[in-house]
Write an enzyme that holds these catalytic residues in place. Sequence first.
Site, mmCIF file in Angstrom:
data_model
loop_
_atom_site.group_PDB
_atom_site.id
_atom_site.type_symbol
_atom_site.label_atom_id
_atom_site.label_comp_id
_atom_site.label_asym_id
_atom_site.label_seq_id
_atom_site.Cartn_x
_atom_site.Cartn_y
_atom_site.Cartn_z
ATOM 1 N N TYR A 17 -1.816 -0.551 11.028
ATOM 2 C CA TYR A 17 -1.984 -1.208 9.717
ATOM 3 C C TYR A 17 -0.788 -0.938 8.827
ATOM 4 O O TYR A 17 -0.154 -1.859 8.304
ATOM 5 C CB TYR A 17 -3.272 -0.723 9.038
ATOM 6 C CG TYR A 17 -3.309 -1.025 7.549
ATOM 7 C CD1 TYR A 17 -3.416 -2.335 7.089
ATOM 8 C CD2 TYR A 17 -3.208 0.004 6.597
ATOM 9 C CE1 TYR A 17 -3.428 -2.616 5.717
ATOM 10 C CE2 TYR A 17 -3.212 -0.272 5.235
ATOM 11 C CZ TYR A 17 -3.329 -1.581 4.802
ATOM 12 O OH TYR A 17 -3.329 -1.860 3.455
ATOM 13 N N THR A 33 0.829 -1.209 0.000
ATOM 14 C CA THR A 33 0.000 0.000 0.000
ATOM 15 C C THR A 33 0.864 1.261 0.000
ATOM 16 O O THR A 33 2.007 1.240 0.459
ATOM 17 C CB THR A 33 -0.892 -0.010 1.263
ATOM 18 O OG1 THR A 33 -1.495 1.265 1.422
ATOM 19 C CG2 THR A 33 -0.086 -0.301 2.531
ATOM 20 N N ASP A 34 0.273 2.358 -0.461
ATOM 21 C CA ASP A 34 0.979 3.649 -0.387
ATOM 22 C C ASP A 34 1.089 4.149 1.054
ATOM 23 O O ASP A 34 1.875 5.063 1.346
ATOM 24 C CB ASP A 34 0.283 4.699 -1.268
ATOM 25 C CG ASP A 34 -1.178 4.958 -0.912
ATOM 26 O OD1 ASP A 34 -1.697 4.323 0.030
ATOM 27 O OD2 ASP A 34 -1.805 5.808 -1.582
ATOM 28 N N GLU A 35 0.290 3.554 1.967
ATOM 29 C CA GLU A 35 0.293 4.061 3.349
ATOM 30 C C GLU A 35 1.629 3.850 4.048
ATOM 31 O O GLU A 35 1.897 4.491 5.064
ATOM 32 C CB GLU A 35 -0.834 3.409 4.156
ATOM 33 C CG GLU A 35 -2.193 3.677 3.563
ATOM 34 C CD GLU A 35 -3.328 3.553 4.561
ATOM 35 O OE1 GLU A 35 -3.070 3.488 5.767
ATOM 36 O OE2 GLU A 35 -4.484 3.520 4.097
ATOM 37 N N LYS A 89 2.147 -3.451 7.310
ATOM 38 C CA LYS A 89 2.406 -3.627 5.871
ATOM 39 C C LYS A 89 3.869 -3.283 5.564
ATOM 40 O O LYS A 89 4.522 -3.965 4.777
ATOM 41 C CB LYS A 89 1.471 -2.754 5.031
ATOM 42 C CG LYS A 89 0.011 -3.158 5.050
ATOM 43 C CD LYS A 89 -0.272 -4.525 4.469
ATOM 44 C CE LYS A 89 -0.072 -4.604 2.979
ATOM 45 N NZ LYS A 89 -0.498 -5.934 2.432
HETATM 46 P P1 NAD Z 1 -9.872 -7.072 2.234
HETATM 47 O O1 NAD Z 1 -9.874 -6.854 3.710
HETATM 48 O O2 NAD Z 1 -11.094 -6.795 1.447
HETATM 49 O O3 NAD Z 1 -9.469 -8.577 1.928
HETATM 50 C C1 NAD Z 1 -8.464 -9.250 2.639
HETATM 51 C C2 NAD Z 1 -8.713 -10.752 2.484
HETATM 52 O O4 NAD Z 1 -7.660 -11.458 3.174
HETATM 53 C C3 NAD Z 1 -10.042 -11.210 3.108
HETATM 54 O O5 NAD Z 1 -10.737 -12.029 2.189
HETATM 55 C C4 NAD Z 1 -9.615 -12.018 4.318
HETATM 56 O O6 NAD Z 1 -10.497 -13.087 4.621
HETATM 57 C C5 NAD Z 1 -8.253 -12.531 3.875
HETATM 58 N N1 NAD Z 1 -7.401 -12.881 5.016
HETATM 59 C C6 NAD Z 1 -7.191 -12.137 6.125
HETATM 60 N N2 NAD Z 1 -6.378 -12.806 6.966
HETATM 61 C C7 NAD Z 1 -6.062 -13.978 6.346
HETATM 62 C C8 NAD Z 1 -5.246 -15.088 6.707
HETATM 63 N N3 NAD Z 1 -4.597 -15.130 7.878
HETATM 64 N N4 NAD Z 1 -5.131 -16.118 5.833
HETATM 65 C C9 NAD Z 1 -5.797 -16.075 4.639
HETATM 66 N N5 NAD Z 1 -6.600 -15.070 4.270
HETATM 67 C C10 NAD Z 1 -6.720 -14.029 5.109
HETATM 68 O O7 NAD Z 1 -8.630 -6.245 1.699
HETATM 69 P P2 NAD Z 1 -8.382 -5.595 0.261
HETATM 70 O O8 NAD Z 1 -8.848 -4.212 0.293
HETATM 71 O O9 NAD Z 1 -8.865 -6.537 -0.781
HETATM 72 O O10 NAD Z 1 -6.787 -5.554 0.260
HETATM 73 C C11 NAD Z 1 -6.024 -6.640 -0.281
HETATM 74 C C12 NAD Z 1 -4.550 -6.308 -0.189
HETATM 75 O O11 NAD Z 1 -4.295 -5.119 -0.925
HETATM 76 C C13 NAD Z 1 -4.054 -6.050 1.231
HETATM 77 O O12 NAD Z 1 -2.770 -6.602 1.347
HETATM 78 C C14 NAD Z 1 -4.005 -4.524 1.321
HETATM 79 O O13 NAD Z 1 -3.012 -4.128 2.232
HETATM 80 C C15 NAD Z 1 -3.637 -4.180 -0.091
HETATM 81 N N6 NAD Z 1 -4.076 -2.843 -0.562
HETATM 82 C C16 NAD Z 1 -5.380 -2.469 -0.449
HETATM 83 C C17 NAD Z 1 -5.791 -1.223 -0.951
HETATM 84 C C18 NAD Z 1 -7.225 -0.773 -0.873
HETATM 85 O O14 NAD Z 1 -7.522 0.366 -1.214
HETATM 86 N N7 NAD Z 1 -8.172 -1.602 -0.467
HETATM 87 C C19 NAD Z 1 -4.848 -0.389 -1.556
HETATM 88 C C20 NAD Z 1 -3.515 -0.796 -1.632
HETATM 89 C C21 NAD Z 1 -3.147 -2.041 -1.147
HETATM 90 O O1 DAU Z 2 -4.178 3.986 0.510
HETATM 91 C C1 DAU Z 2 -4.395 2.609 0.422
HETATM 92 C C2 DAU Z 2 -5.246 2.164 1.592
HETATM 93 O O2 DAU Z 2 -6.563 2.626 1.349
HETATM 94 C C3 DAU Z 2 -5.228 0.649 1.792
HETATM 95 O O3 DAU Z 2 -3.929 0.240 2.105
HETATM 96 C C4 DAU Z 2 -6.203 0.246 2.899
HETATM 97 O O4 DAU Z 2 -6.256 -1.166 3.009
HETATM 98 C C5 DAU Z 2 -7.575 0.778 2.544
HETATM 99 O O5 DAU Z 2 -8.486 0.471 3.587
HETATM 100 C C6 DAU Z 2 -7.528 2.286 2.310
HETATM 101 O O6 DAU Z 2 -7.246 2.984 3.550
HETATM 102 P P1 DAU Z 2 -8.011 4.327 3.975
HETATM 103 O O7 DAU Z 2 -7.925 4.477 5.429
HETATM 104 O O8 DAU Z 2 -7.573 5.457 3.122
HETATM 105 O O9 DAU Z 2 -9.519 3.931 3.497
HETATM 106 P P2 DAU Z 2 -10.947 4.163 4.170
HETATM 107 O O10 DAU Z 2 -11.962 3.791 3.139
HETATM 108 O O11 DAU Z 2 -11.056 3.532 5.510
HETATM 109 O O12 DAU Z 2 -10.991 5.743 4.375
HETATM 110 C C7 DAU Z 2 -10.798 6.628 3.295
HETATM 111 C C8 DAU Z 2 -10.765 8.030 3.875
HETATM 112 O O13 DAU Z 2 -12.082 8.374 4.341
HETATM 113 C C9 DAU Z 2 -9.866 8.178 5.075
HETATM 114 O O14 DAU Z 2 -9.260 9.463 5.052
HETATM 115 C C10 DAU Z 2 -10.803 8.070 6.272
HETATM 116 C C11 DAU Z 2 -12.088 8.668 5.740
HETATM 117 N N1 DAU Z 2 -13.334 8.093 6.285
HETATM 118 C C12 DAU Z 2 -13.482 6.753 6.250
HETATM 119 C C13 DAU Z 2 -14.646 6.180 6.713
HETATM 120 C C14 DAU Z 2 -14.836 4.675 6.708
HETATM 121 C C15 DAU Z 2 -14.335 8.942 6.735
HETATM 122 O O15 DAU Z 2 -14.198 10.186 6.738
HETATM 123 N N2 DAU Z 2 -15.493 8.380 7.184
HETATM 124 C C16 DAU Z 2 -15.685 7.020 7.215
HETATM 125 O O16 DAU Z 2 -16.767 6.566 7.665
#
Ligand code: NAD
Ligand code: DAU
Length: 371
Positions: free
Chosen positions: A160, A134-136, A164
Amino acid sequence: MANLLVTGAAGFIGANFVYYWLDTYPGDRVIGLDALTYAGNHESIRSAESNPAFRFVHGDIRDQALIEKLLREEKIDTIVHFAAESHVDRSISGPDAFIDTNIGGTHSMLKAARAVWLDGPEGRLPHRFHHVSTDEVYGTLGPNDPPFTESTPYAPNSPYSASKAASDHLVRAYHHTYGLEVTTSNCSNNYGPYQFPEKLIPLVLINILHGKALPIYGDGKQIRDWLYVDDHARGIDLIIKKGRLGETYNIGGHNEWTNIDIVNLICKLMDERFAADLQMKEKYPDAPAARGEKANSLITYVKDRPGHDQRYAIDAAKTTAELAYKPVESFETGIDKTISWYLDNEGWWQRILDGSYQEWIDQQYADRKAS
Ligand code: NAD
Ligand code: DAU
């Protein structure tokens, strides 16, 4: 022909990636592994299961013996490692699972890959371990800072992102120390189908339908760089096929939005959907449109996320220059597709809400509102 092991295949990005890969490479075999935590949903990959090229395995990435068995029996040559605890708010209220899964789980994946691909009885096997990050990990940006590049120093701010970052370092170390053939991608915020409704975009969409408050953390001026989920899959595909071993690649959308602007945009688009389809008012009688009100009347400012990162933005110039990466989905089309998917797939999210998740989300909101 490749044999992939996709971890986290029943999660948001994992499921979308499985569909992308099966469509793009029909000759490949894909094993989807997932522990089905609260965020995993077997339903999300049900349609993939009708494809003989796909097999779902319910299992945990921390189970090294299981991973080794899968690598051997399925002759896996490519791991795409998505599985993680992914929600920042949950990492603040309960970091332990993030350390166990994101660090311990990734290490267990690396140990299994090393045992089978580097140190097995047949000697070194052709392989690739692609780690999805992730970019985080880069921390937070000021309003005028340049976007994150691959050489931006790591400065994770939440449990988190720290977990990562630790997993990224382990992946890097297994390459340098043992010669494991790895690549890593660091991507910005994804949106699209199958995203669990604790994340901002699906939460807002569903709350509008139910006439529930749209919680804006702090002043709502935080910035995220949004990317349609299939563009993330395309980026990972390019990295697996053409990326240099041991390298990290940024994937992003050049699409920065403040949270309040994005919530206002979704409100406007939902008002338009209600205006265009009068049956929606009958179907969702609690929605503001059914009472002649606008969706943005639900916007409610609540207590900020502790340690909230102000701004993320990705510079994907390296990925573009080396791999010709370019997002193909515009934000207009991507958000439109996403809204349509949630409206057309109410059963998918309603079953999540019915499974006591609605209580959890209502409690989160009450806690933030009260403090
Ligand atoms: P998500 O939470 O929707 O999915 C995660 C999945 O991993 C779930 O299906 C969960 O059951 C599974 N999981 C959790 N623990 C596990 C374990 N111990 N063994 C096997 N499976 C397990 O997350 P996502 O948003 O799909 O993110 C997927 C990946 O991409 C993560 O590594 C996250 O850090 C990365 N990522 C997400 C975003 C985003 O915006 N969502 C952006 C950049 C990177
Ligand atoms: O940048 C990549 C990341 O993006 C991934 O690595 C994470 O897995 C993914 O969850 C996401 O993280 P964020 O914290 O940015 O996503 P989230 O959807 O939780 O929140 C987006 C923004 O909105 C953040 O600044 C928090 C804000 N927010 C979120 C929720 C759920 C609100 O203001 N209100 C809300 O109810």
